[in-house]
Design a protein around this motif. Structure first.
Motif, PDB file in Angstrom:
ATOM      1  N   MET A  26       1.361   6.449  -7.032  1.00  0.00           N
ATOM      2  CA  MET A  26       0.207   7.162  -7.589  1.00  0.00           C
ATOM      3  C   MET A  26       0.285   8.657  -7.290  1.00  0.00           C
ATOM      4  N   THR A  27       0.781   9.012  -6.108  1.00  0.00           N
ATOM      5  CA  THR A  27       0.921  10.430  -5.775  1.00  0.00           C
ATOM      6  C   THR A  27       1.941  11.103  -6.680  1.00  0.00           C
ATOM      7  N   VAL A  28       3.069  10.451  -6.878  1.00  0.00           N
ATOM      8  CA  VAL A  28       4.108  11.034  -7.731  1.00  0.00           C
ATOM      9  C   VAL A  28       3.622  11.131  -9.179  1.00  0.00           C
ATOM     10  N   PHE A  29       2.938  10.067  -9.670  1.00  0.00           N
ATOM     11  CA  PHE A  29       2.380  10.113 -11.026  1.00  0.00           C
ATOM     12  C   PHE A  29       1.411  11.286 -11.167  1.00  0.00           C
ATOM     13  N   SER A  30       0.573  11.469 -10.156  1.00  0.00           N
ATOM     14  CA  SER A  30      -0.443  12.521 -10.230  1.00  0.00           C
ATOM     15  C   SER A  30       0.197  13.903 -10.194  1.00  0.00           C
ATOM     16  N   LEU A  31       1.211  14.093  -9.360  1.00  0.00           N
ATOM     17  CA  LEU A  31       1.864  15.399  -9.282  1.00  0.00           C
ATOM     18  C   LEU A  31       2.607  15.722 -10.576  1.00  0.00           C
ATOM     19  N   ILE A  79       6.803  14.924  -0.008  1.00  0.00           N
ATOM     20  CA  ILE A  79       5.590  14.117   0.151  1.00  0.00           C
ATOM     21  C   ILE A  79       5.928  12.627   0.172  1.00  0.00           C
ATOM     22  N   SER A  80       6.832  12.201  -0.664  1.00  0.00           N
ATOM     23  CA  SER A  80       7.211  10.783  -0.680  1.00  0.00           C
ATOM     24  C   SER A  80       7.830  10.362   0.655  1.00  0.00           C
ATOM     25  N   LEU A  81       8.723  11.179   1.190  1.00  0.00           N
ATOM     26  CA  LEU A  81       9.353  10.849   2.471  1.00  0.00           C
ATOM     27  C   LEU A  81       8.333  10.862   3.603  1.00  0.00           C
ATOM     28  N   LEU A  82       7.392  11.838   3.580  1.00  0.00           N
ATOM     29  CA  LEU A  82       6.376  11.911   4.632  1.00  0.00           C
ATOM     30  C   LEU A  82       5.452  10.703   4.590  1.00  0.00           C
ATOM     31  N   GLN A  83       5.019  10.318   3.394  1.00  0.00           N
ATOM     32  CA  GLN A  83       4.139   9.161   3.284  1.00  0.00           C
ATOM     33  C   GLN A  83       4.830   7.887   3.752  1.00  0.00           C
ATOM     34  N   THR A 135       0.830  -1.199   0.000  1.00  0.00           N
ATOM     35  CA  THR A 135       0.000   0.000   0.000  1.00  0.00           C
ATOM     36  C   THR A 135       0.864   1.248   0.000  1.00  0.00           C
ATOM     37  N   LEU A 136       1.921   1.228   0.792  1.00  0.00           N
ATOM     38  CA  LEU A 136       2.852   2.359   0.820  1.00  0.00           C
ATOM     39  C   LEU A 136       3.415   2.621  -0.572  1.00  0.00           C
ATOM     40  N   PHE A 137       3.839   1.570  -1.230  1.00  0.00           N
ATOM     41  CA  PHE A 137       4.425   1.717  -2.559  1.00  0.00           C
ATOM     42  C   PHE A 137       3.406   2.261  -3.557  1.00  0.00           C
ATOM     43  N   VAL A 138       2.184   1.730  -3.507  1.00  0.00           N
ATOM     44  CA  VAL A 138       1.157   2.172  -4.460  1.00  0.00           C
ATOM     45  C   VAL A 138       0.785   3.638  -4.209  1.00  0.00           C
ATOM     46  N   VAL A 139       0.637   4.004  -2.940  1.00  0.00           N
ATOM     47  CA  VAL A 139       0.279   5.400  -2.611  1.00  0.00           C
ATOM     48  C   VAL A 139       1.361   6.358  -3.099  1.00  0.00           C
ATOM     49  N   VAL A 140       2.612   6.024  -2.844  1.00  0.00           N
ATOM     50  CA  VAL A 140       3.711   6.895  -3.265  1.00  0.00           C
ATOM     51  C   VAL A 140       3.769   6.997  -4.785  1.00  0.00           C
TER      52      VAL A 140
END
Length: 304
Positions: free
Chosen positions: A233-238, A290-294, A226-231
């Motif tokens: 998807m967030t990076v892709f979206s940004l 954001i990646s480090l915080l997540q 889940t951590l990997f997917v969230v990071v």
């Protein structure tokens, strides 16, 4: 008894040195390409963030210090673009994560038609962004779009979708989530197939329901996935560019002016490459932060 070991030590060291030289020889081309095409452009971008110049006349660049970063604070364009990008990323992640997880549960089960579903959900992932954007433009057309046609048949009012400042960002977020949910499902499926089945079987023997097994065993064990997917998807979206470029041109009223598209406009349309470089540096720092915080938040809660 000591002398033989002292004699063998130089031989092992020589072999290790030879292996190290061989490893560097194999890695050198890749490291050189990485330095030239990844880190050197980043260093040039950081330098250009303190310059004022045009791509049509880069020889006339002049050093302006922190002026480009001060302009980001004094003018509203950067703040509005970043706000639109954060909202876009939030909507995409909120749609993709639960839907991708549910699809992965289905693909990991023994239900029929799993192969067909796997092909269907992966089809948008491998389809060109231009094709996906064109298709969704037809679907969301305010006059002749398929979705508005269905809504009219159901007696519902037609919606402006991409021509409305209140709906355009949500629509391109839904389109991006639709395209990326298959990738998230495949990542979750890989994590599910790594969960030991013995734990679920033991819980079932102890009387746990399917929901209890899912919530208390499967979800915690998938924390790293889940951590990997969230990071991801967030990076892709940004870093999203195609939806704003192909579907809305940043409008209406700059409601879909995502930050990467804004950087593109500043550099190639407005010919303000220094300001575009400053925006790129800020975006890079935001993505890293954001990646480090997540990663810190999710690992602090579930550490398996």
């Amino acid at each position: 008894m000591t002398a033989p070991s002292l004699d063998r030590r130089p031989d092992r060291t020589a072999r290790q040195r030879r292996d190290t030289r061989t490893a560097f020889a194999f890695l050198a081309p890749f490291l050189l390409l990485l330095l030239i095409f990844q880190y050197l452009p980043l260093a040039m971008m950081a330098k250009n963030a303190f310059m004022d110049y045009s791509l049509l006349n880069p020889g006339a660049a002049k050093f302006v210090g922190l002026l480009n970063f001060e302009d980001m604070i004094h003018f509203d364009d950067a703040r509005e673009s970043l706000a639109a990008t954060f909202l876009f990323a939030l909507v995409v992640v909120l749609i993709v994560i639960p839907l991708g997880f549910v699809l992965a549960l289905f693909l990991n089960s023994s239900l029929p038609a799993r192969g067909v579903v796997r092909t269907i959900i992966m089809l948008p992932v491998v389809t060109s962004a231009v094709v996906v954007a064109t298709m969704w433009n037809f679907l969301l057309d305010p006059s002749n779009g398929l979705i508005n046609g269905v809504m009219s048949l159901l007696g519902l009012p037609r919606q402006p979708f991409l021509t409305s400042p209140n709906q355009a960002l949500i629509m391109i977020s839904v389109m991006t989530a639709w395209q990326q949910v298959g990738f998230a499902a495949i990542l979750f499926l890989g994590g599910l197939q790594g969960v030991p089945k013995e734990l679920a079987e033991a819980a079932r023997i102890d009387g746990a329901t399917r929901w209890q097994v899912l919530w208390n065993i499967t979800v915690p064990l998938l924390s790293r996935t889940t951590l990997f997917v969230v990071v991801i998807m967030t990076v892709f979206s940004l870093q999203a560019f195609a939806p704003a470029f192909l579907m809305t041109d940043g409008g209406p009223q700059d409601s879909t002016n995502l930050i990467v598209y804004h950087i593109y406009k500043m550099a190639f349309v407005m010919q303000n490459a220094g300001y575009a470089s400053a925006l790129s540096v800020v975006l890079l720092l935001i993505v890293l932060g954001i990646s480090l915080l997540q990663m810190w938040l999710l690992r602090a809660k579930w550490n398996y």
